[in-house]
Scaffold this active site. Structure first.
Site, short mmCIF file in Angstrom:
data_model
loop_
_atom_site.label_atom_id
_atom_site.label_comp_id
_atom_site.label_asym_id
_atom_site.label_seq_id
_atom_site.Cartn_x
_atom_site.Cartn_y
_atom_site.Cartn_z
CE LYS A 24 16.74 16.38 -5.20
NZ LYS A 24 16.93 15.17 -6.06
CG ASN A 25 12.64 15.65 -7.17
OD1 ASN A 25 13.84 15.40 -7.21
ND2 ASN A 25 11.86 15.20 -6.21
NE ARG A 96 15.73 8.74 -7.54
CZ ARG A 96 15.52 9.37 -6.41
NH1 ARG A 96 16.50 9.52 -5.54
NH2 ARG A 96 14.33 9.89 -6.14
CB CYS A 120 19.13 8.72 -2.04
SG CYS A 120 19.09 10.50 -1.75
NE ARG A 125 19.24 4.67 -7.21
CZ ARG A 125 19.78 4.68 -6.01
NH1 ARG A 125 19.03 4.93 -4.98
NH2 ARG A 125 21.05 4.45 -5.83
N PRO A 126 15.59 -0.06 -10.24
CG PRO A 126 13.63 -1.32 -10.29
CD PRO A 126 14.57 -0.64 -9.35
CG ASP A 128 14.20 -3.61 -15.65
OD1 ASP A 128 15.40 -3.34 -15.83
OD2 ASP A 128 13.81 -4.60 -15.02
CG ASP A 308 11.30 12.33 -2.68
OD1 ASP A 308 11.77 11.20 -2.49
OD2 ASP A 308 11.55 13.01 -3.69
CB ILE A 330 7.64 4.62 -3.75
CG1 ILE A 330 6.27 5.31 -3.70
CG2 ILE A 330 8.37 4.96 -5.04
CD1 ILE A 330 5.35 4.97 -4.83
NE ARG A 400 22.27 13.84 -4.10
CZ ARG A 400 21.23 13.00 -4.06
NH1 ARG A 400 20.94 12.35 -2.96
NH2 ARG A 400 20.49 12.83 -5.13
#
Length: 421
Positions: A24-25, A96, A120, A125-126, A128, A308, A330, A400
């Site tokens: 998925k990632n 995300r 999730c 979840r910045p 920046d 994960d 993390i 998901r």
């Protein structure tokens, strides 16, 4: 809409072979990379999970013609019906990874309207790192009511030093740089193998990228990108989840289609826990014929222990011999799984970014609530080795990121039932 639940009758040993699905990632950034092309991009080995389908719907809303046949999708920009630059709110809030549309849209179309991403729920979840890099490359970005409005009259290559090796930040900036003027250097880049997989697709499309998979990536911008065919890599997180399940349930499991090189840290921890591991380029085998030993874990950017897989190993530690300390390096709030595991009898004390787990001999089935994708997987693992029946509510999270999880577990001898899907 009916709530999705999963019921698991615990205490059954896992044994047999299953195939690891596409990652998925890796699939999601590859799908969004198709926004950079003016021609046809064919992606194979896509996992059949809801995040994949949501990403395809986003591409369609942005005007691309997408045809999916099983695990293969053909994305044809030449047949685009429109050139919308606005990601729909509903899809953006569902995952995300929707933020990965930002860089390609700016680079290709000069404009992007992207709602802040959802997905999730395990803390802030910045983004920046994404925004700072794109602004340095010449983008103008402002926030209005939780929506990013970005414009760029041609991005320009820059030297970008990331304050943290952000996985999606590296991907977003690398994709944007492919069509920027001049060279972009990304220092302190994330090194995950999924980034190298994305770069392989981009290079096949005509991009000039060196160093993907290392901490320094160099991208020489080109005028345009063409079509390509590309296979998504196997899902190392799915593989790690099934290995953790086998360790907890004392199983004898072989995974096909996934090698052990990208899971080296995870395999080392499993061996420390007492598992017998054999791995090759395309197979991983695990035999666990005893109650696992407690092992300490600290998550870190790749090649460290994956965040994960933290929740899954929290479940393994819950029934291990001894005491384990698990440190989350993390994400904040990723120990919410502990509350649900305690309902099953786990002895877990959370303090800030660490958890102390005193293993118990037996968990007991209970009704528990899934809070995110990997927490759901952890509860499945706990249910597999618990006495009685465990019912996981809000099980839609599993859809998901895990393709056919119930069917795969049942093929290994588990008794898993889905309802409401």
């Amino acid at each position: 809409m009916k709530e999705e639940t999963i019921a698991i009758d615990g205490g059954r040993q896992l044994a047999g072979e299953i195939e690891v699905s596409g990652a998925k990632n890796a699939a999601l950034p590859c799908l969004f990379a198709s926004l950079l092309s003016s021609k046809k991009v064919v992606l194979d080995n896509l996992p059949l999970v809801t995040d994949t389908m949501t990403s395809i719907e986003v591409l369609k809303s942005l005007g691309l013609a997408v045809r999916r046949q099983g695990k293969k999708a053909t994305i044809d920009a030449a047949k685009a019906k429109s050139a919308s630059c606005e990601v729909p709110l509903e899809q953006a809030r569902a995952m995300r990874a929707s933020i990965l549309a930002l860089g390609p849209l700016l680079a290709k179309r000069g404009e992007a309207v992207v709602p802040l991403p959802g997905g999730c729920d395990f803390g802030s979840r910045p983004i920046d790192i994404h925004l700072r890099g794109l602004r340095k490359m010449g983008a103008e970005i402002e926030m209005k009511g939780g929506v990013l409005h970005a414009r760029a009259d041609g991005l320009r290559g820059q030297r970008l030093t990331l304050e943290f090796p952000s996985f999606t930040g590296t991907e977003n900036l690398m994709m944007a740089a492919c069509l920027a003027q001049g060279e972009t250097i990304i220092d302190n880049a994330a090194r995950e193998p999924e980034i190298a997989n994305l770069a392989a697709l981009l290079v096949a499309m005509g991009a000039q990228i060196e160093g993907a998979g290392t901490s320094r990536i160099a991208i020489a911008g080109v005028a345009s990108l063409g079509g390509a065919s590309h296979a998504v890599m196997p899902d190392r997180i799915e593989a790690g989840t099934y290995l953790a399940a086998a360790a907890a349930a004392q199983g004898d499991l072989t995974l096909r289609g996934c090698g052990g090189d990208e899971l080296a840290m995870v395999l080392d921890k499993l061996e420390d826990a007492g598992a017998e591991i054999e791995s090759s380029q395309d197979r991983i085998g695990i035999i666990m014929d005893r109650r696992p030993r407690a092992v300490d874990i600290a998550t870190a950017p790749y090649p460290g222990f994956p965040t994960d897989l933290q929740a899954q190993f929290l479940a393994v530690s819950s029934i291990a011999e001894g005491t384990a300390r698990i440190v989350e390096g993390i994400w904040e709030q990723r120990f919410r799984t502990a509350d649900e595991l305690r309902l099953m009898g786990a002895d877990i004390a959370v303090s800030g970014s660490s958890a102390t787990v005193n293993g118990v001999a037996q968990l007991t089935g209970a009704h528990v609530q899934a809070t995110d994708l990997r927490a759901s997987a952890a509860l499945v693992i706990a249910g597999l080795c618990a006495s009685g029946t465990t019912v996981i509510h809000n099980a839609h999270h599993l859809q998901r990121g895990y393709e056919g999880l119930a069917a795969k577990l049942n093929a290994l001898g588990a008794r898993v039932r889905q309802a409401g899907a």
